[in-house]
Write a protein that holds these residues in place. Structure first.
Motif, mmCIF file in Angstrom:
data_model
loop_
_atom_site.group_PDB
_atom_site.id
_atom_site.type_symbol
_atom_site.label_atom_id
_atom_site.label_comp_id
_atom_site.label_asym_id
_atom_site.label_seq_id
_atom_site.Cartn_x
_atom_site.Cartn_y
_atom_site.Cartn_z
ATOM 1 N N ASN A 134 -40.022 -1.966 48.491
ATOM 2 C CA ASN A 134 -39.927 -3.414 48.352
ATOM 3 C C ASN A 134 -39.821 -3.820 46.883
ATOM 4 O O ASN A 134 -39.096 -4.756 46.536
ATOM 5 C CB ASN A 134 -41.136 -4.094 49.000
ATOM 6 N N ASN A 144 -31.364 -4.185 49.102
ATOM 7 C CA ASN A 144 -31.867 -4.604 50.405
ATOM 8 C C ASN A 144 -30.925 -5.653 51.007
ATOM 9 O O ASN A 144 -30.076 -6.222 50.299
ATOM 10 C CB ASN A 144 -33.303 -5.134 50.305
ATOM 11 N N SER A 292 -41.101 -15.673 54.706
ATOM 12 C CA SER A 292 -40.855 -14.254 54.938
ATOM 13 C C SER A 292 -42.000 -13.601 55.693
ATOM 14 O O SER A 292 -41.791 -12.639 56.452
ATOM 15 C CB SER A 292 -40.635 -13.533 53.599
ATOM 16 N N SER A 296 -39.641 -12.680 58.457
ATOM 17 C CA SER A 296 -39.070 -11.594 57.657
ATOM 18 C C SER A 296 -38.158 -12.176 56.584
ATOM 19 O O SER A 296 -37.662 -13.296 56.691
ATOM 20 C CB SER A 296 -38.310 -10.599 58.536
ATOM 21 N N ASN A 297 -37.938 -11.400 55.511
ATOM 22 C CA ASN A 297 -37.268 -11.977 54.350
ATOM 23 C C ASN A 297 -35.755 -12.143 54.506
ATOM 24 O O ASN A 297 -35.167 -12.990 53.841
ATOM 25 C CB ASN A 297 -37.587 -11.188 53.072
ATOM 26 N N ASN A 319 -37.914 -11.847 48.109
ATOM 27 C CA ASN A 319 -38.247 -10.475 47.732
ATOM 28 C C ASN A 319 -39.748 -10.298 47.561
ATOM 29 O O ASN A 319 -40.311 -9.278 47.990
ATOM 30 C CB ASN A 319 -37.504 -10.085 46.459
ATOM 31 N N GLY A 322 -41.469 -9.780 50.787
ATOM 32 C CA GLY A 322 -41.446 -8.475 51.438
ATOM 33 C C GLY A 322 -42.794 -7.795 51.440
ATOM 34 O O GLY A 322 -43.065 -6.914 52.267
ATOM 35 N N SER A 329 -40.968 -7.616 55.577
ATOM 36 C CA SER A 329 -39.756 -6.827 55.351
ATOM 37 C C SER A 329 -39.599 -5.821 56.477
ATOM 38 O O SER A 329 -40.579 -5.215 56.924
ATOM 39 C CB SER A 329 -39.837 -6.092 53.998
ATOM 40 N N ASN A 332 -41.048 -2.368 55.885
ATOM 41 C CA ASN A 332 -42.455 -2.108 56.188
ATOM 42 C C ASN A 332 -42.596 -1.487 57.572
ATOM 43 O O ASN A 332 -43.341 -0.519 57.773
ATOM 44 C CB ASN A 332 -43.268 -3.404 56.126
#
Length: 367
Positions: A134, A144, A292, A296-297, A319, A322, A329, A332
């Motif tokens: 991350n 990413n 996020s 999620s991002n 970011n 994350g 993220s 993860n």
């Protein structure tokens, strides 16, 4: 049920999957007219890329090459602290060049092999590698998916993107490496497992030969053909590899895409986001980081791009997002599923949530 792969049978005890399934059922009941459109919500190229990487990684793992590589590294690493710092740093650097998920597919199996041989704390080390991807992947547009989206959306130049993200990445990596040095003792590594030096050279060779063409095809938007080739070769030569990959992870990802994109597209959610004052950089940054944690991002970046053209602030927020909760993220989730330890979910949050708070404040200061 016995005919199902073990990873699918294990979903009956997977709390995260069951929560996603419950959300899907609730959404189907509340919005039955939208169920027919669910397949379009799934990013099938991502699912295809993950499937191919799982097969190739499982091939390398089954060949025994990672055990041999783990012993080679252990023989040249004096302490657990040095080994941990080296693995975390290597994972971060790879994520800048190969994307965060590919880096995990390379490093986590190698790490698990080393930990089995030398009895290192695998759970904590993989958690730190999740933090590393991350942190490292923030730097480049190809690190990413959310960066790739922002880079393509605003055509801001590769070098310009890297320069904008460099201060945040430098701080995050310095803090992570310092934390790694504190979290792992400077005790000598000891090999507790001997033998097993044989390598299935054909399986290793097949996986190695297919890896680069598969990545190239995925990058050229032909990932479906790449996956077809990988599956065909392994079914012909080593079909047990295809059967033994984590099919449960793929099904979990499908449900994540459906649930998160359905929730992000709800009018109530969009109206709420529109009223957050996103014309202010601080509001935009905080919204990206906190959103996020829930959706999620990647979906957070896509959503915020409709309300602001401040790509740098969006990039900072999503970011940083994350880190924190596992949903922050997709990397993860990949790391924890590759690890395969239930207790890892708690351990992950013990380290990741405070890291999110600290990096979040530092990112706000940089703005």
């Amino acid at each position: 049920m016995m005919w199902l792969p073990p990873s699918l049978r294990a979903l009956r005890r997977d709390v995260f999957f069951l929560v996603l399934l419950a959300v899907s059922i609730a959404l189907a009941i509340a919005l039955p007219s939208r169920v027919a459109g669910w397949p379009s919500l799934v990013d099938w190229p991502t699912i295809a890329a993950l499937t191919g990487l799982l097969i190739l990684t499982k091939g390398v793992e089954s060949s025994g090459a990672l055990d041999m590589a783990g012993r080679w590294l252990i023989d040249r690493t004096p302490t657990r602290r040095v080994a941990a710092i080296g693995l975390v740093a290597a994972t971060a650097v790879l994520s800048m060049l190969l994307t965060n998920d590919v880096s995990l597919f390379v490093m986590v199996p190698l790490t698990l092999s080393m930990c089995r041989i030398a009895r290192m704390p695998a759970t904590r080390l993989v958690v730190f590698e999740a933090l590393a991807v991350n942190a490292g992947s923030m730097l480049t547009p190809i690190g990413n998916p959310q960066n790739l989206f922002l880079w393509q959306q605003w055509n801001n130049g590769f070098g310009g993107f890297v320069w904008a993200m460099l201060p945040l990445v430098a701080i995050a990596l310095a803090l992570l490496l310092a934390l790694t040095a504190l979290a792992f003792p400077a005790t000598p590594l000891e090999v507790h497992e001997r033998g097993g030096e044989s390598v299935d050279r054909m399986m290793l060779g097949v996986a190695a030969l297919l890896y680069v063409p598969f990545i190239v095809l995925a990058d050229l938007q032909y990932v479906g053909w790449g996956l077809l080739g990988v599956v065909a070769v392994f079914l012909a030569l080593r079909r047990r590899v295809v059967a033994s990959i984590d099919w449960g992870l793929l099904l979990t990802f499908v449900l994540m895409f459906i649930d998160l994109r359905m929730l992000a597209g709800l009018e109530a959610v969009r109206s709420f986001v529109a009223g957050l004052g996103l014309e202010h950089a601080v509001h935009l940054y905080v919204t990206g980081a906190l959103a996020s944690q829930v959706v999620s991002n990647v979906p957070a970046a896509i959503l915020l791009a409709e309300y602001s053209h401040d790509w740098r602030t969006i990039a900072f927020g999503v970011n940083v997002g994350g880190f924190g909760f596992v949903l922050g993220s997709l990397a993860n989730l990949i790391a924890l599923r590759l690890l395969g330890e239930r207790k890892a979910w708690g351990t992950f949050h013990v380290w990741s949530v405070p890291f999110f708070v600290v990096i979040g404040l530092l990112g706000w200061a940089l703005l």
